[in-house]
Design an enzyme around this catalytic site. Structure first.
Site, short mmCIF file in Angstrom:
data_model
loop_
_atom_site.label_atom_id
_atom_site.label_comp_id
_atom_site.label_asym_id
_atom_site.label_seq_id
_atom_site.Cartn_x
_atom_site.Cartn_y
_atom_site.Cartn_z
N ASN A 75 0.83 -1.21 0.00
CA ASN A 75 0.00 0.00 0.00
C ASN A 75 0.86 1.26 0.00
O ASN A 75 0.53 2.24 -0.66
CB ASN A 75 -0.96 -0.01 1.19
CG ASN A 75 -2.10 -0.98 0.97
OD1 ASN A 75 -3.01 -0.70 0.21
ND2 ASN A 75 -2.01 -2.15 1.59
N LEU A 125 -2.14 2.71 18.19
CA LEU A 125 -1.54 3.96 18.66
C LEU A 125 -2.35 4.53 19.83
O LEU A 125 -3.59 4.50 19.82
CB LEU A 125 -1.49 4.97 17.52
CG LEU A 125 -0.53 4.60 16.39
CD1 LEU A 125 -0.76 5.50 15.18
CD2 LEU A 125 0.92 4.69 16.86
N ASN A 168 -6.28 5.54 8.55
CA ASN A 168 -5.99 4.09 8.59
C ASN A 168 -6.71 3.38 7.46
O ASN A 168 -7.77 3.79 6.99
CB ASN A 168 -6.45 3.50 9.92
CG ASN A 168 -6.09 2.03 10.07
OD1 ASN A 168 -4.95 1.64 9.78
ND2 ASN A 168 -7.02 1.21 10.51
N HIS A 218 -8.21 -0.42 6.46
CA HIS A 218 -8.63 -1.68 7.09
C HIS A 218 -9.22 -2.58 6.01
O HIS A 218 -10.09 -2.14 5.25
CB HIS A 218 -9.67 -1.39 8.18
CG HIS A 218 -10.19 -2.61 8.86
ND1 HIS A 218 -9.38 -3.55 9.46
CD2 HIS A 218 -11.47 -3.06 9.03
CE1 HIS A 218 -10.12 -4.52 9.97
NE2 HIS A 218 -11.39 -4.25 9.73
N ASP A 243 -9.49 -0.06 14.35
CA ASP A 243 -10.13 -0.06 13.03
C ASP A 243 -11.52 0.56 13.11
O ASP A 243 -12.51 0.03 12.58
CB ASP A 243 -10.17 -1.49 12.46
CG ASP A 243 -8.76 -2.03 12.24
OD1 ASP A 243 -7.92 -1.28 11.75
OD2 ASP A 243 -8.51 -3.19 12.59
N GLU A 283 -7.62 -2.21 -1.99
CA GLU A 283 -6.95 -1.32 -1.02
C GLU A 283 -6.06 -0.31 -1.75
O GLU A 283 -6.09 0.89 -1.44
CB GLU A 283 -6.06 -2.13 -0.07
CG GLU A 283 -6.81 -2.90 0.98
CD GLU A 283 -5.85 -3.47 2.01
OE1 GLU A 283 -6.11 -3.28 3.20
OE2 GLU A 283 -4.84 -4.11 1.62
#
Ligand code: GRF
Length: 198
Positions: free
Chosen positions: A15, A94, A108, A110, A151, A180
């Site tokens: 990614n 985090l 983020n 997922h 997530d 993604e």
């Protein structure tokens, strides 16, 4: 002004590669200014170096608390002055010691739809549900990370991915990754070209 993106990645970095490629050919509308990994052997760091992007490894010390590590991580990231911090296969949850420094700017990825399969092995769990109860779709989401929820957070984009009758885990995983790579790039491009950031 060209948006500045810092990517945090723990592993392979496919990614990250999608973001680097999109930045290089102008599709991102921003640039990846640094890549940071919690693992010095992450392939993501090699991808960054190959693209001429600063690549830093920051391992957690034995016994170091999550908060102390995250504060150190923030000190490493902050000098790059990111408009966005992208978690692309970042395998640590985090704490606010990091998130509080970059509020509204942490994004983020997922490999499942909102509210589904939080945590690791999301694709494997969706595929198990396909085998056990005929689940015929999963998906991908990109979202903001406001807090320590796993997530979970304001959704920026989603895409449904079909699970076909002839799929095995490899073919489904490949389809998820393709999705993604596309969704992360288009979503970041949207953020990078907005007048006011998210
Ligand atoms: C991706 O599926 C991402 O959604 C998940 O970990 C995987 C990382 O893949 N959190 P890569 O390192 O980007 O190839």
């Amino acid at each position: 002004m060209t948006r500045r993106v810092v990517v945090l990645a723990s592993g392979n970095g496919s990614n990250l590669q999608a973001l680097l490629d999109a930045a290089a050919d102008g599709r991102l509308g921003g640039r990846v200014v640094a890549v940071v990994s919690d693992r010095s052997d992450a392939h993501a760091l090699e991808r960054a170096r190959a693209a001429g992007t600063p690549a830093l490894a920051l391992a957690r010390h034995d016994g170091e608390s999550r908060g102390t590590y995250d504060a150190r991580l923030a000190e490493v990231v902050a000098p790059f002055e990111p408009d966005f911090v992208v978690l692309a296969g970042w395998m640590r949850i985090l704490t606010m010691a990091f998130l509080g420094r970059f509020a509204g700017r942490v994004v983020n990825l997922h490999p499942a739809l909102p509210g589904e399969y939080p945590g690791t092995h999301a694709v494997e769990r969706a595929f198990a549900d396909h085998l056990e109860r005929g689940l015929d779709r999963t998906g991908v989401m990109v979202h903001l990370v406001p807090d320590e929820g796993v997530d979970d957070g304001p959704v920026l984009a989603t895409e449904t991915v079909r699970i076909e009758p002839g799929d095995d885990l490899d073919t489904l995983t490949e389809r998820i990754h393709e999705t993604e790579h596309r969704l992360l790039v288009t979503t970041l491009a949207r953020l990078c070209t907005q007048e006011v950031r998210a």
